[in-house]
Design a protein around this motif. Structure first.
Motif, PDB file in Angstrom:
ATOM      1  N   GLY A 144      -4.122   8.677  -0.278  1.00  0.00           N
ATOM      2  CA  GLY A 144      -2.909   8.388   0.477  1.00  0.00           C
ATOM      3  C   GLY A 144      -3.203   7.966   1.904  1.00  0.00           C
ATOM      4  N   HIS A 145      -4.214   8.573   2.510  1.00  0.00           N
ATOM      5  CA  HIS A 145      -4.586   8.223   3.889  1.00  0.00           C
ATOM      6  C   HIS A 145      -4.954   6.743   4.000  1.00  0.00           C
ATOM      7  N   TRP A 146      -5.670   6.228   3.001  1.00  0.00           N
ATOM      8  CA  TRP A 146      -6.150   4.853   3.078  1.00  0.00           C
ATOM      9  C   TRP A 146      -5.100   3.819   2.679  1.00  0.00           C
ATOM     10  N   ARG A 147      -4.031   4.240   2.030  1.00  0.00           N
ATOM     11  CA  ARG A 147      -3.130   3.268   1.398  1.00  0.00           C
ATOM     12  C   ARG A 147      -2.511   2.281   2.381  1.00  0.00           C
ATOM     13  N   SER A 148      -2.029   2.776   3.508  1.00  0.00           N
ATOM     14  CA  SER A 148      -1.352   1.887   4.461  1.00  0.00           C
ATOM     15  C   SER A 148      -2.318   0.879   5.070  1.00  0.00           C
ATOM     16  N   ALA A 149      -3.484   1.359   5.524  1.00  0.00           N
ATOM     17  CA  ALA A 149      -4.462   0.450   6.132  1.00  0.00           C
ATOM     18  C   ALA A 149      -4.953  -0.587   5.127  1.00  0.00           C
ATOM     19  N   MET A 150      -5.203  -0.145   3.898  1.00  0.00           N
ATOM     20  CA  MET A 150      -5.671  -1.066   2.860  1.00  0.00           C
ATOM     21  C   MET A 150      -4.637  -2.144   2.563  1.00  0.00           C
ATOM     22  N   ALA A 151      -3.352  -1.753   2.566  1.00  0.00           N
ATOM     23  CA  ALA A 151      -2.294  -2.698   2.219  1.00  0.00           C
ATOM     24  C   ALA A 151      -2.241  -3.872   3.186  1.00  0.00           C
ATOM     25  N   SER A 152      -2.643  -3.655   4.441  1.00  0.00           N
ATOM     26  CA  SER A 152      -2.612  -4.735   5.419  1.00  0.00           C
ATOM     27  C   SER A 152      -3.916  -5.515   5.494  1.00  0.00           C
ATOM     28  N   VAL A 153      -5.021  -4.916   5.019  1.00  0.00           N
ATOM     29  CA  VAL A 153      -6.344  -5.533   5.172  1.00  0.00           C
ATOM     30  C   VAL A 153      -6.838  -6.209   3.894  1.00  0.00           C
ATOM     31  N   LEU A 154      -6.641  -5.556   2.752  1.00  0.00           N
ATOM     32  CA  LEU A 154      -7.268  -6.052   1.518  1.00  0.00           C
ATOM     33  C   LEU A 154      -6.716  -7.379   1.005  1.00  0.00           C
ATOM     34  N   PRO A 155      -5.414  -7.673   1.114  1.00  0.00           N
ATOM     35  CA  PRO A 155      -4.959  -8.985   0.641  1.00  0.00           C
ATOM     36  C   PRO A 155      -5.692 -10.140   1.306  1.00  0.00           C
ATOM     37  N   GLU A 156      -5.972 -10.019   2.605  1.00  0.00           N
ATOM     38  CA  GLU A 156      -6.707 -11.082   3.298  1.00  0.00           C
ATOM     39  C   GLU A 156      -8.138 -11.156   2.785  1.00  0.00           C
ATOM     40  N   ALA A 157      -8.767  -9.989   2.550  1.00  0.00           N
ATOM     41  CA  ALA A 157     -10.135  -9.974   2.022  1.00  0.00           C
ATOM     42  C   ALA A 157     -10.192 -10.601   0.632  1.00  0.00           C
ATOM     43  N   ALA A 158      -9.128 -10.430  -0.134  1.00  0.00           N
ATOM     44  CA  ALA A 158      -9.094 -10.977  -1.496  1.00  0.00           C
ATOM     45  C   ALA A 158      -9.012 -12.491  -1.498  1.00  0.00           C
ATOM     46  N   GLY A 159      -8.433 -13.071  -0.447  1.00  0.00           N
ATOM     47  CA  GLY A 159      -8.309 -14.517  -0.390  1.00  0.00           C
ATOM     48  C   GLY A 159      -7.454 -15.052  -1.519  1.00  0.00           C
ATOM     49  N   ASP A 160      -7.823 -16.231  -2.031  1.00  0.00           N
ATOM     50  CA  ASP A 160      -7.025 -16.834  -3.103  1.00  0.00           C
ATOM     51  C   ASP A 160      -7.798 -16.920  -4.413  1.00  0.00           C
ATOM     52  N   GLY A 161      -8.874 -16.122  -4.534  1.00  0.00           N
ATOM     53  CA  GLY A 161      -9.675 -16.148  -5.758  1.00  0.00           C
ATOM     54  C   GLY A 161      -9.436 -14.939  -6.640  1.00  0.00           C
ATOM     55  N   LEU A 162     -10.243 -14.836  -7.669  1.00  0.00           N
ATOM     56  CA  LEU A 162     -10.162 -13.724  -8.602  1.00  0.00           C
ATOM     57  C   LEU A 162     -10.541 -12.412  -7.916  1.00  0.00           C
ATOM     58  N   VAL A 163      -9.826 -11.348  -8.246  1.00  0.00           N
ATOM     59  CA  VAL A 163     -10.220  -9.997  -7.869  1.00  0.00           C
ATOM     60  C   VAL A 163     -10.637  -9.280  -9.155  1.00  0.00           C
ATOM     61  N   LEU A 164     -11.907  -8.901  -9.226  1.00  0.00           N
ATOM     62  CA  LEU A 164     -12.425  -8.179 -10.389  1.00  0.00           C
ATOM     63  C   LEU A 164     -12.484  -6.707 -10.006  1.00  0.00           C
ATOM     64  N   ASP A 165     -11.570  -5.933 -10.541  1.00  0.00           N
ATOM     65  CA  ASP A 165     -11.406  -4.533 -10.140  1.00  0.00           C
ATOM     66  C   ASP A 165     -12.130  -3.625 -11.135  1.00  0.00           C
ATOM     67  N   LEU A 166     -13.268  -3.084 -10.705  1.00  0.00           N
ATOM     68  CA  LEU A 166     -14.078  -2.209 -11.557  1.00  0.00           C
ATOM     69  C   LEU A 166     -14.053  -0.763 -11.061  1.00  0.00           C
ATOM     70  N   ARG A 167     -13.066  -0.417 -10.233  1.00  0.00           N
ATOM     71  CA  ARG A 167     -12.985   0.922  -9.670  1.00  0.00           C
ATOM     72  C   ARG A 167     -12.512   1.946 -10.693  1.00  0.00           C
ATOM     73  N   SER A 168     -12.895   3.199 -10.470  1.00  0.00           N
ATOM     74  CA  SER A 168     -12.340   4.307 -11.229  1.00  0.00           C
ATOM     75  C   SER A 168     -10.952   4.617 -10.672  1.00  0.00           C
ATOM     76  N   SER A 169     -10.172   5.428 -11.397  1.00  0.00           N
ATOM     77  CA  SER A 169      -8.774   5.653 -11.029  1.00  0.00           C
ATOM     78  C   SER A 169      -8.621   6.279  -9.644  1.00  0.00           C
ATOM     79  N   ALA A 170      -9.523   7.192  -9.262  1.00  0.00           N
ATOM     80  CA  ALA A 170      -9.411   7.837  -7.950  1.00  0.00           C
ATOM     81  C   ALA A 170      -9.492   6.812  -6.829  1.00  0.00           C
ATOM     82  N   TYR A 171     -10.377   5.842  -6.966  1.00  0.00           N
ATOM     83  CA  TYR A 171     -10.560   4.842  -5.912  1.00  0.00           C
ATOM     84  C   TYR A 171      -9.504   3.750  -5.994  1.00  0.00           C
ATOM     85  N   ALA A 172      -8.996   3.505  -7.190  1.00  0.00           N
ATOM     86  CA  ALA A 172      -7.908   2.535  -7.333  1.00  0.00           C
ATOM     87  C   ALA A 172      -6.645   3.030  -6.644  1.00  0.00           C
ATOM     88  N   SER A 173      -6.520   4.337  -6.430  1.00  0.00           N
ATOM     89  CA  SER A 173      -5.325   4.887  -5.786  1.00  0.00           C
ATOM     90  C   SER A 173      -5.195   4.450  -4.333  1.00  0.00           C
TER      91      SER A 173
END
Length: 255
Positions: A144-173
């Motif tokens: 929960g602590h990371w959710r807000s910061a990630m929401a503003s940062v990760l879309p830009e890091a993802a760019g316009d290409g494929l995102v291959l998500d290999l995370r376990s459920s705890a990290y996907a949260s």
């Protein structure tokens, strides 16, 4: 292409390099959230070893991990790709990739972390112990602590290409792709072909090999559909599960 990886529970030692420079880490938009976790984790581990061990979920045999966290700011730092170990990272074999594949790894691999949020494999970090499932007294659940910061940062890091998500459920949260990014996101489940069951070793080792194969060949699929084609070209048996972007890779043997 952006590949999202879980960290490893076990980690290599920090070594004798220069200590952590927080300002040098990728994704600077996570800096404030990182500082908050580092500050609380160091304070917790320095003040009360038993409480820290309880909070971190460490057995008696892992007591030394608490002292490791106390030294986060002064311990030697190494590239994250050298710190993370375990089945997935052994199969990925970053150290044995050729120069071109290593450059691709530096651009495309992002390792999620309870302590750092997410780092690239080239980011220099010390060894530590703090999983995403930890609930720190002052910050609460780290997912929960990371959710807000990630929401503003990760879309830009993802760019316009494929995102291959290999995370376990705890990290996907900590970050769930949404909107256009979600439409370009693929998740992979590895199944033991004869039983159609998930087996931990199959899952981790095969995911590591998949990433290595993509890095070695320079394949850059732009969508989940293109990823299916790329993986089949690489010799993997892939089925689409029926859920958007969800793929099953079938494996007969543990290698």
């Amino acid at each position: 292409m952006l590949v999202l990886l879980p960290p490893s529970e076990g980690k290599a030692s920090s070594g004798r390099g220069a200590p952590l420079k927080p300002e040098s880490l990728s994704l600077p938009g996570l800096a404030e959230a990182r500082a908050a976790v580092v500050d609380e984790l160091v304070e917790l581990c320095a003040a009360d070893e038993e409480k820290a061990r309880e909070v971190l979920g460490l057995s008696e045999g892992l007591r030394g991990e608490v002292a490791k966290n106390v030294e986060l700011r002064t311990a030697g730092a190494r590239p994250a790709g050298e710190i993370y170990t375990g089945v997935l990272y052994d199969a990925l074999g970053l150290a044995t990739l050729d120069a071109a594949a290593k450059r691709r790894a530096g651009r495309s691999l992002l390792v999620f972390s309870g302590l750092w949020g997410a780092v690239r494999v080239t980011d220099r970090i010390p060894s530590y112990r703090c999983s995403m499932g930890v609930r720190l007294p002052g910050l609460g659940a780290l997912g929960g602590h990371w959710r807000s910061a990630m929401a503003s940062v990760l879309p830009e890091a993802a760019g316009d290409g494929l995102v291959l998500d290999l995370r376990s459920s705890a990290y996907a949260s900590a970050w769930k792709p949404k909107g256009a990014v979600a439409a370009r996101t693929a998740t992979v489940r590895v199944l033991h072909a004869p039983t159609r069951k998930v087996v931990s070793h199959f899952n981790k080792a095969t995911k590591g090999r998949i990433v290595r194969s993509l890095l070695e060949t320079g394949a850059v699929p732009g969508s989940p559909e293109e990823l299916v084609v790329a993986l089949r070209d690489l010799g993997y048996v892939v089925e689409e599960s029926g859920k958007l972007g969800a793929l099953d890779v079938l494996v007969d043997e543990i290698h």
